[in-house]
Enzyme design. Structure first.
Site, PDB file in Angstrom:
ATOM      1  N   ASP A   7       2.828  -2.783   8.441  1.00  0.00           N
ATOM      2  CA  ASP A   7       2.544  -2.199   7.370  1.00  0.00           C
ATOM      3  C   ASP A   7       0.890  -2.298   7.403  1.00  0.00           C
ATOM      4  O   ASP A   7       0.279  -2.805   8.414  1.00  0.00           O
ATOM      5  CB  ASP A   7       2.772  -3.375   6.184  1.00  0.00           C
ATOM      6  N   ASP A   9      -1.918  -2.258   4.399  1.00  0.00           N
ATOM      7  CA  ASP A   9      -2.582  -3.309   3.450  1.00  0.00           C
ATOM      8  C   ASP A   9      -2.102  -4.352   3.047  1.00  0.00           C
ATOM      9  O   ASP A   9      -0.860  -4.491   2.874  1.00  0.00           O
ATOM     10  CB  ASP A   9      -2.645  -2.594   1.881  1.00  0.00           C
ATOM     11  N   ASP A  15      -6.427  -6.499   1.150  1.00  0.00           N
ATOM     12  CA  ASP A  15      -5.532  -5.616   0.020  1.00  0.00           C
ATOM     13  C   ASP A  15      -6.167  -5.840  -1.286  1.00  0.00           C
ATOM     14  O   ASP A  15      -7.148  -6.971  -1.432  1.00  0.00           O
ATOM     15  CB  ASP A  15      -4.039  -6.003  -0.108  1.00  0.00           C
ATOM     16  N   ASP A  17      -5.715  -5.150  -5.874  1.00  0.00           N
ATOM     17  CA  ASP A  17      -4.790  -4.770  -6.783  1.00  0.00           C
ATOM     18  C   ASP A  17      -5.304  -3.310  -7.193  1.00  0.00           C
ATOM     19  O   ASP A  17      -4.792  -2.667  -7.924  1.00  0.00           O
ATOM     20  CB  ASP A  17      -4.860  -5.784  -7.982  1.00  0.00           C
ATOM     21  N   ASN A  51       2.883   2.723   2.411  1.00  0.00           N
ATOM     22  CA  ASN A  51       2.810   3.149   0.756  1.00  0.00           C
ATOM     23  C   ASN A  51       1.236   3.529   0.514  1.00  0.00           C
ATOM     24  O   ASN A  51       0.539   2.471   0.508  1.00  0.00           O
ATOM     25  CB  ASN A  51       3.537   2.092  -0.216  1.00  0.00           C
ATOM     26  N   CYS A  97      10.933   9.217  -4.399  1.00  0.00           N
ATOM     27  CA  CYS A  97      11.124   9.897  -3.215  1.00  0.00           C
ATOM     28  C   CYS A  97      11.769   8.841  -2.369  1.00  0.00           C
ATOM     29  O   CYS A  97      12.096   7.768  -2.467  1.00  0.00           O
ATOM     30  CB  CYS A  97       9.612  10.078  -2.456  1.00  0.00           C
ATOM     31  N   ARG A 129       9.187  -5.294  -0.118  1.00  0.00           N
ATOM     32  CA  ARG A 129       9.562  -4.016   0.129  1.00  0.00           C
ATOM     33  C   ARG A 129       9.397  -3.420   1.709  1.00  0.00           C
ATOM     34  O   ARG A 129      10.369  -2.867   1.940  1.00  0.00           O
ATOM     35  CB  ARG A 129       8.711  -2.981  -0.627  1.00  0.00           C
TER      36      ARG A 129
END
Length: 188
Positions: A7, A9, A15, A17, A51, A97, A129
């Protein structure tokens, strides 16, 4: 081929918000770039599955995303590391998606690109996720306690995480684990 999927971020870089929207906002987590270089030096190819709904939300454009990745590549090169491919989902959750994690579309694209079976491929991320998408295609889920994963420091993972999810302090600790474990024996 030894492949690991990361992954971005919260795993490689800090990362927010408010989303990471520019190269100026993209800052590597301590030890993350060195960890990727260590994986590379041990023969691992590295792909990113990320993402990036900020694109779909209009918070930044593809040129800005490419500039962030150019910064990452440049900083990685200083440490003797590289990322072989970056796959990202530009959609928002409302788009429905198949590539937005926890769906497995990005991982399927990576498998096709590298021509590999994904079963047992290590995946590292900082959230549920990431782990769900990894497990959906038979990958080996590894949670880091950076980014969103910090909330699980010092406590057991909820049952919503795939069985067998391994927990590491950060990407450097994961690299130490992966490089140090015995290679799988060939099937007879």
């Amino acid at each position: 081929m030894k492949l690991v999927i990361l992954d971005r971020d919260g795993t490689i870089n800090a990362d927010s918000d408010d989303y990471i929207k520019s190269p100026q906002e993209w800052e590597p987590l301590p030890g993350a770039l060195e960890a990727i270089a260590r994986l590379n030096h041990a023969g691992w190819r590295v792909a990113i599955a990320s993402n990036q709904s900020g694109l779909g939300r209009g918070l930044f454009d593809v040129a800005s995303l490419n500039a962030m990745h150019a910064k990452m590549h440049k900083l990685l090169a200083v440490h003797g590391g590289r990322v072989d491919a970056i796959f990202y989902c530009p959609h928002t959750p409302e788009d429905g998606c198949g590539c937005r994690k926890p769906m497995a579309g990005l991982f399927e694209q990576i498998g096709e690109r590298f021509g590999v079976e994904l079963k047992g491929v290590p995946v590292v991320g900082d959230g549920l996720r990431d782990m769900q998408a990894a497990a959906a295609v038979g990958c080996e889920p590894h949670l880091v306690l950076t980014g969103k994963g910090a909330e699980f420091r010092g406590r057991a993972l909820p049952d919503t995480f795939p069985p067998g999810t391994r927990v590491h302090e950060d990407l450097a600790a994961f690299a130490e684990y992966l490089v140090g474990r015995p290679a799988p024996r060939p099937q007879a």
